[in-house]
Design an enzyme around this catalytic site. Structure first.
Site, PDB file in Angstrom:
ATOM      1  N   HIS A 193     -20.903  31.897  24.152  1.00  0.00           N
ATOM      2  CA  HIS A 193     -21.816  32.508  25.136  1.00  0.00           C
ATOM      3  C   HIS A 193     -21.440  33.956  25.444  1.00  0.00           C
ATOM      4  CE1 HIS A 193     -23.211  28.464  26.043  1.00  0.00           C
ATOM      5  NE2 HIS A 193     -24.068  28.935  26.924  1.00  0.00           N
ATOM      6  N   CYS A 241     -15.595  31.913  23.298  1.00  0.00           N
ATOM      7  CA  CYS A 241     -16.726  31.094  23.714  1.00  0.00           C
ATOM      8  C   CYS A 241     -17.974  31.794  23.204  1.00  0.00           C
ATOM      9  CB  CYS A 241     -16.768  30.972  25.233  1.00  0.00           C
ATOM     10  SG  CYS A 241     -18.276  30.135  25.806  1.00  0.00           S
ATOM     11  N   ASP A 266     -23.954  23.757  18.379  1.00  0.00           N
ATOM     12  CA  ASP A 266     -23.281  24.194  19.609  1.00  0.00           C
ATOM     13  C   ASP A 266     -23.698  23.232  20.714  1.00  0.00           C
ATOM     14  OD1 ASP A 266     -21.975  25.942  21.529  1.00  0.00           O
ATOM     15  OD2 ASP A 266     -23.934  26.711  22.072  1.00  0.00           O
ATOM     16  N   SER A 267     -23.057  23.358  21.852  1.00  0.00           N
ATOM     17  CA  SER A 267     -23.449  22.546  23.015  1.00  0.00           C
ATOM     18  C   SER A 267     -24.839  22.941  23.515  1.00  0.00           C
ATOM     19  CB  SER A 267     -22.441  22.753  24.141  1.00  0.00           C
ATOM     20  OG  SER A 267     -22.393  24.123  24.476  1.00  0.00           O
ATOM     21  N   CYS A 322     -19.223  26.624  18.284  1.00  0.00           N
ATOM     22  CA  CYS A 322     -18.834  26.369  19.671  1.00  0.00           C
ATOM     23  C   CYS A 322     -17.315  26.217  19.679  1.00  0.00           C
ATOM     24  CB  CYS A 322     -19.492  25.073  20.148  1.00  0.00           C
ATOM     25  SG  CYS A 322     -18.966  24.521  21.769  1.00  0.00           S
ATOM     26  N   GLU A 355     -25.858  31.244  31.613  1.00  0.00           N
ATOM     27  CA  GLU A 355     -27.000  30.321  31.476  1.00  0.00           C
ATOM     28  C   GLU A 355     -28.063  30.593  32.543  1.00  0.00           C
ATOM     29  OE1 GLU A 355     -27.699  27.500  29.565  1.00  0.00           O
ATOM     30  OE2 GLU A 355     -26.013  27.841  28.206  1.00  0.00           O
TER      31      GLU A 355
END
Ligand code: DGL
Length: 275
Positions: A194, A192, A16-17, A79, A160
């Protein structure tokens, strides 16, 4: 009983990023507890959602090199932005060296089965939504899902920074979910990795009117099927396998956040991508 081959003992690579993909890694670890995971979070280049397709492709290829050097039998692109920008390229690049699973195909199949003919919302990064990849795949398969996609770029930095389960995040989430694009949907697809962290807040917003779909389990099931159909599932183990979690840029705050995304804090190992 079938005897697992040496190939089956190899790890699953996940990337993932950053650490958002740990939500998918957690689903894989739950579904396949015998599998050893090698996770790579490209924290040096986060966020992918704002990057060009060419940049994400270059990062993805570099990360695949790392995962292939670790002998991964399957590479999971955990991701959506990277799946949108680089899934085809990664498949070509990896060739027969490993299986490749992305976030998009399993989910498109799922919504096709459960929401044909119905309005489904999708939220993701600018890269994911701008690529129009979900719509293209739905149309290619003639699935007749009425898709309404909205880029929600504030949500990744918000998560984040630890802003969720509070007033600030509630305001931002409501502003996005009340956007005209998403009015009248039956389900909302979290495109996404996240976003599972704010799923409870979205469910609270909708109060049962809209199903909020976290694709992690669907993707983990696809990984399980891909391995099982090729007799590549690891043999059952007594102790939990030793996973490794690499990041291209290490900070203490990334490490602390792993607890939220993976369900337990894990040790991150620094692995610079370009050196
Ligand atoms: N986890 C990424 C995704 O699924 C979003 C984070 C980023 O923009 O890097 O799209």
């Amino acid at each position: 009983m079938t005897i697992p081959s040496a190939l089956a003992a190899r790890p699953i690579g996940i990337f993932d990023s950053g650490i958002g993909g740990l939500t998918v890694a957690r689903a894989v670890a739950r579904r396949l507890p015998a599998e050893r995971l090698i996770y790579f979070g490209d924290t040096a280049h986060l966020p992918y959602g704002e990057k060009s397709t060419a940049a994400i492709q270059a990062y993805a290829v570099k990360i695949c090199d790392v995962l292939l050097r670790q002998q991964c039998k399957l590479i999971l692109i955990a991701c959506n932005s990277a799946s949108a920008a680089a899934y085809e390229l990664v498949r070509e690049y990896v060739g027969s060296k490993a299986l490749v699973v992305g976030m998009i195909d399993p989910v498109v199949e799922y919504v096709g089965q459960h929401y044909a003919g119905r309005p489904v919302g999708l939220i993701g990064t600018k890269q994911t939504v701008g690529s129009n990849i979900y719509r293209k795949k739905i149309d290619q398969l003639d699935l007749a899902v009425d898709l309404h996609a909205l880029a929600t770029p504030l949500l990744v930095p918000m998560i984040e920074e630890g802003f969720f389960n509070g007033r600030v995040s509630e305001e931002i989430i409501s502003a996005y979910l009340d956007h005209p694009t998403l009015l009248g949907i039956d389900a909302l697809l979290l495109a996404c990795t996240h976003f599972p962290l704010i799923k409870p807040q979205m469910e609270a917003h909708y109060q049962g009117r809209v199903a909020v779909l976290d694709p992690s389990d669907v993707v983990a099931a696809t990984v399980a099927e891909a391995l099982a159909s090729r007799s590549l599932l690891a043999a059952p183990v007594e102790a939990a396998p030793a996973h490794h979690f690499y990041v291209s840029d290490f900070t203490r705050s990334f490490e602390e956040s792993t607890r939220l995304f993976f369900g337990q804090q894990v040790q991150l190992e620094h692995y610079p991508l370009w050196e």
